[in-house]
Design a protein around this motif. Sequence first.
Motif, PDB file in Angstrom:
ATOM      1  N   GLN A  25      -4.237   7.440   2.250  1.00 39.07           N
ATOM      2  CA  GLN A  25      -4.153   6.482   3.343  1.00 39.07           C
ATOM      3  C   GLN A  25      -3.556   7.251   4.517  1.00 39.07           C
ATOM      4  OE1 GLN A  25      -5.070   3.280   3.403  1.00 39.07           O
ATOM      5  NE2 GLN A  25      -5.611   3.141   1.245  1.00 39.07           N
ATOM      6  N   PRO A  26      -3.821   6.829   5.739  1.00 36.00           N
ATOM      7  CA  PRO A  26      -3.202   7.537   6.876  1.00 36.00           C
ATOM      8  C   PRO A  26      -1.682   7.571   6.690  1.00 36.00           C
ATOM      9  CG  PRO A  26      -4.806   5.934   7.661  1.00 36.00           C
ATOM     10  CD  PRO A  26      -4.655   5.709   6.184  1.00 36.00           C
ATOM     11  N   GLY A 130      -0.338   2.915   2.570  1.00 41.60           N
ATOM     12  CA  GLY A 130      -0.669   2.043   3.687  1.00 41.60           C
ATOM     13  C   GLY A 130      -1.511   0.897   3.199  1.00 41.60           C
ATOM     14  N   LEU A 131      -1.299  -0.256   3.796  1.00 40.64           N
ATOM     15  CA  LEU A 131      -2.038  -1.437   3.361  1.00 40.64           C
ATOM     16  C   LEU A 131      -3.089  -1.840   4.390  1.00 40.64           C
ATOM     17  CD1 LEU A 131       0.915  -3.594   1.932  1.00 40.64           C
ATOM     18  CD2 LEU A 131      -0.423  -1.809   0.822  1.00 40.64           C
ATOM     19  N   GLY A 132      -3.287  -0.998   5.401  1.00 36.22           N
ATOM     20  CA  GLY A 132      -4.175  -1.369   6.504  1.00 36.22           C
ATOM     21  C   GLY A 132      -5.598  -0.889   6.356  1.00 36.22           C
ATOM     22  N   GLY A 133      -6.012  -0.609   5.127  1.00 34.84           N
ATOM     23  CA  GLY A 133      -7.405  -0.233   4.903  1.00 34.84           C
ATOM     24  C   GLY A 133      -8.125  -1.379   4.232  1.00 34.84           C
ATOM     25  N   ARG A 134      -8.800  -1.080   3.133  1.00 37.94           N
ATOM     26  CA  ARG A 134      -9.469  -2.146   2.384  1.00 37.94           C
ATOM     27  C   ARG A 134      -8.440  -3.035   1.695  1.00 37.94           C
ATOM     28  NH1 ARG A 134     -12.973   1.590  -1.181  1.00 37.94           N
ATOM     29  NH2 ARG A 134     -12.355   0.047  -2.753  1.00 37.94           N
ATOM     30  N   VAL A 135      -8.706  -4.321   1.714  1.00 35.06           N
ATOM     31  CA  VAL A 135      -7.756  -5.273   1.121  1.00 35.06           C
ATOM     32  C   VAL A 135      -7.655  -5.063  -0.395  1.00 35.06           C
ATOM     33  CG1 VAL A 135      -7.373  -7.727   0.654  1.00 35.06           C
ATOM     34  CG2 VAL A 135      -7.959  -6.971   2.965  1.00 35.06           C
ATOM     35  N   ASP A 136      -8.779  -4.720  -1.059  1.00 32.21           N
ATOM     36  CA  ASP A 136      -8.692  -4.512  -2.505  1.00 32.21           C
ATOM     37  C   ASP A 136      -7.834  -3.289  -2.815  1.00 32.21           C
ATOM     38  OD1 ASP A 136     -11.251  -2.328  -3.449  1.00 32.21           O
ATOM     39  OD2 ASP A 136     -11.173  -3.167  -1.422  1.00 32.21           O
ATOM     40  N   PHE A 139      -4.104  -4.269  -2.408  1.00 26.49           N
ATOM     41  CA  PHE A 139      -3.607  -4.988  -3.579  1.00 26.49           C
ATOM     42  C   PHE A 139      -3.493  -4.062  -4.784  1.00 26.49           C
ATOM     43  CE2 PHE A 139      -2.744  -9.415  -2.961  1.00 26.49           C
ATOM     44  CZ  PHE A 139      -3.256  -9.667  -1.703  1.00 26.49           C
ATOM     45  N   ILE A 142      -0.101  -2.527  -4.649  1.00 26.69           N
ATOM     46  CA  ILE A 142       0.935  -3.479  -5.076  1.00 26.69           C
ATOM     47  C   ILE A 142       0.886  -3.646  -6.595  1.00 26.69           C
ATOM     48  CG2 ILE A 142       1.809  -5.833  -4.841  1.00 26.69           C
ATOM     49  CD1 ILE A 142       2.008  -4.112  -2.261  1.00 26.69           C
ATOM     50  N   SER A 163       5.127   2.414   3.843  1.00 26.34           N
ATOM     51  CA  SER A 163       3.836   2.140   4.464  1.00 26.34           C
ATOM     52  C   SER A 163       3.975   2.153   5.989  1.00 26.34           C
ATOM     53  CB  SER A 163       3.275   0.812   3.947  1.00 26.34           C
ATOM     54  OG  SER A 163       4.162  -0.255   4.228  1.00 26.34           O
ATOM     55  N   GLU A 164       3.033   1.558   6.691  1.00 24.25           N
ATOM     56  CA  GLU A 164       2.954   1.714   8.146  1.00 24.25           C
ATOM     57  C   GLU A 164       4.235   1.309   8.872  1.00 24.25           C
ATOM     58  OE1 GLU A 164       0.652   0.133   6.266  1.00 24.25           O
ATOM     59  OE2 GLU A 164      -1.374   0.753   6.830  1.00 24.25           O
TER      60      GLU A 164
ATOM     61  N   LEU B  91      -3.407  -6.174   7.494  1.00 21.45           N
ATOM     62  CA  LEU B  91      -2.330  -5.939   6.532  1.00 21.45           C
ATOM     63  C   LEU B  91      -1.628  -4.624   6.817  1.00 21.45           C
ATOM     64  CD1 LEU B  91      -4.029  -7.078   3.189  1.00 21.45           C
ATOM     65  CD2 LEU B  91      -2.919  -8.452   4.949  1.00 21.45           C
ATOM     66  N   GLY B  92      -2.002  -3.958   7.911  1.00 21.81           N
ATOM     67  CA  GLY B  92      -1.486  -2.616   8.173  1.00 21.81           C
ATOM     68  C   GLY B  92      -0.259  -2.580   9.065  1.00 21.81           C
ATOM     69  N   GLU B 124      -8.657  -5.055   8.864  1.00 22.13           N
ATOM     70  CA  GLU B 124      -9.059  -3.726   9.350  1.00 22.13           C
ATOM     71  C   GLU B 124     -10.399  -3.248   8.774  1.00 22.13           C
ATOM     72  OE1 GLU B 124      -6.011  -4.467   8.082  1.00 22.13           O
ATOM     73  OE2 GLU B 124      -4.439  -3.642   9.378  1.00 22.13           O
ATOM     74  N   GLN B 125     -10.602  -3.500   7.483  1.00 23.97           N
ATOM     75  CA  GLN B 125     -11.819  -3.000   6.836  1.00 23.97           C
ATOM     76  C   GLN B 125     -12.430  -4.019   5.886  1.00 23.97           C
ATOM     77  OE1 GLN B 125     -11.067   0.762   4.882  1.00 23.97           O
ATOM     78  NE2 GLN B 125     -10.344   1.736   6.756  1.00 23.97           N
ATOM     79  N   SER B 126     -11.970  -5.258   5.941  1.00 26.99           N
ATOM     80  CA  SER B 126     -12.407  -6.229   4.939  1.00 26.99           C
ATOM     81  C   SER B 126     -12.552  -7.630   5.496  1.00 26.99           C
ATOM     82  CB  SER B 126     -11.371  -6.301   3.798  1.00 26.99           C
ATOM     83  OG  SER B 126     -11.162  -5.061   3.176  1.00 26.99           O
ATOM     84  N   THR B 192     -12.537 -10.236  -1.801  1.00 30.28           N
ATOM     85  CA  THR B 192     -12.511  -9.403  -0.615  1.00 30.28           C
ATOM     86  C   THR B 192     -13.701  -8.461  -0.584  1.00 30.28           C
ATOM     87  OG1 THR B 192     -11.189  -7.828   0.691  1.00 30.28           O
ATOM     88  CG2 THR B 192     -10.845  -7.780  -1.680  1.00 30.28           C
ATOM     89  N   ARG B 204      -9.161   5.300  10.885  1.00 30.78           N
ATOM     90  CA  ARG B 204      -8.622   5.740   9.598  1.00 30.78           C
ATOM     91  C   ARG B 204      -9.449   6.872   9.018  1.00 30.78           C
ATOM     92  NH1 ARG B 204      -6.554   2.893   5.783  1.00 30.78           N
ATOM     93  NH2 ARG B 204      -4.470   2.260   6.410  1.00 30.78           N
TER      94      ARG B 204
END
Lengths: 266, 204
Positions: A25-26, A130-136, A139, A142, A163-164, B91-92, B124-126, B192, B204
Amino acid sequence: MTTWYPAGLLEGAPAKPYGIIVLNQPINAPALNAVVETAVMLVCADAGANRLMQYDGHTGVKKRSPDAIVGDLDSLSNEARQHYANQGVQIPEDPDQYSTDFTKSLRWMRREWDSREGEDSDLDVVVMSGLGGRVDQAFSQIHHMYMVLQQRDLLRGSLYLLSEQSLSFVLAAGQNEMHVNNRAFAENVGIIPVLGLTHITTSGFEWDVSNWATEFGKQVSTSNHIRSDVVKVKVHGSRPLFTLELVKDLCASDPQQQSRAVTEKV
Amino acid sequence: MLVCADAGADRYMKYERDGTAAERLPDAIIGDLDSLSKEARQYYTTKEVHIVEDPDQYSTDFTKALKWMRQEWDRQKGTNEELDIVVMGGLGGRVDQGFSQIHHLYMVLEQPDLLRGSIYLLSEQSLSFVLDHNENELHVNIDVFAENIGILPVLGPTRVSTSGLEWDVSTSNHIKSDRVTITVDGPRPLFTLELAKRLCVDDR
């Protein structure tokens, strides 16, 4: 009772030894910069090495070679692979399709620590994520934080997600006492009932609660504010995720600024 | 309708300035307005956008925005007309705020004064939404979505059976058909969909 010192982690004065795992992740560069020197180990999970190489390209950051790059290596770029191979970094390929690169990295780190310190020595883990990419994928991260809690071949100690804009960790059962300060953390916190209904009793926040039922869809404590250097959360039930907002200086910078910084590398 | 929840108006103003899309003014800016910048407030005031300050500390800006939109739709259409909601979220940022968005997706499900219809989180992506009880039939296409999907048991363990996906259920899976069915027996999971690259935030 479990006592936490998350501020020490970010200020070069950790209460316990910790290793860093860099996921794909970034990278929150200011946060990694704050933790990278005092870590006892640095491991990249597959293309986490691509991200680390990018981080290395920022001006003024503390650079560090990873101890290993671990995973099935299907995302690791040729460029990053060569770059780190030239530095003598171990790159053990693990093609097992039944565990994630994250899990493999934890296992490698745990075994390496056992071989250095003798078996069963505690080692905390800080995950650059980071959590700011794909939601799956968010999760999934987590999920891993909970999945490893009872797996001593993966984790003996605490696991922190960096994270971010946040530092997060799973609270222990019973009383939790967190030592915080305003050099590392801004005021916002959340107590997230990831595993479902649980009851919490808190002190040290702007809105404290007592034996308060919390679950998704009903009531969740977010955007609460730290009002003391010692905050407490007593957990009666499943273990929630505790998340602290980082001060601005420790937050991932505007991504557009980040890419400019990379192209300006000296 | 387009509504900004408090400093969502700052975000929207930046989006309009950065982009080439034709201007669309928000129908309203709603919330306790403790984060809305003076600049955005002034800018939208001169454009005569409705600015609704609601100081209630027991509901979030998100909730207030939903309530306003629902009431406005009722006013325009007569009560109880369905209206889906697309939430521009992410979520980022702060983890507590990310989970707050997920919490809201579930919280509004039984609140007809906030939502009568479906609610989608566009991040962001979803694109994500809470599946219904029992059978869900999802029509997807590869222009808009990439192959990755997730079925996330946010409310806890639940039973699902699926068709049109690559594997028997797991958190991350792949679309293999333009018609996916997911049958839910138990607490409703979050579904999702990964957006095609051109629809993703590009940093990203």
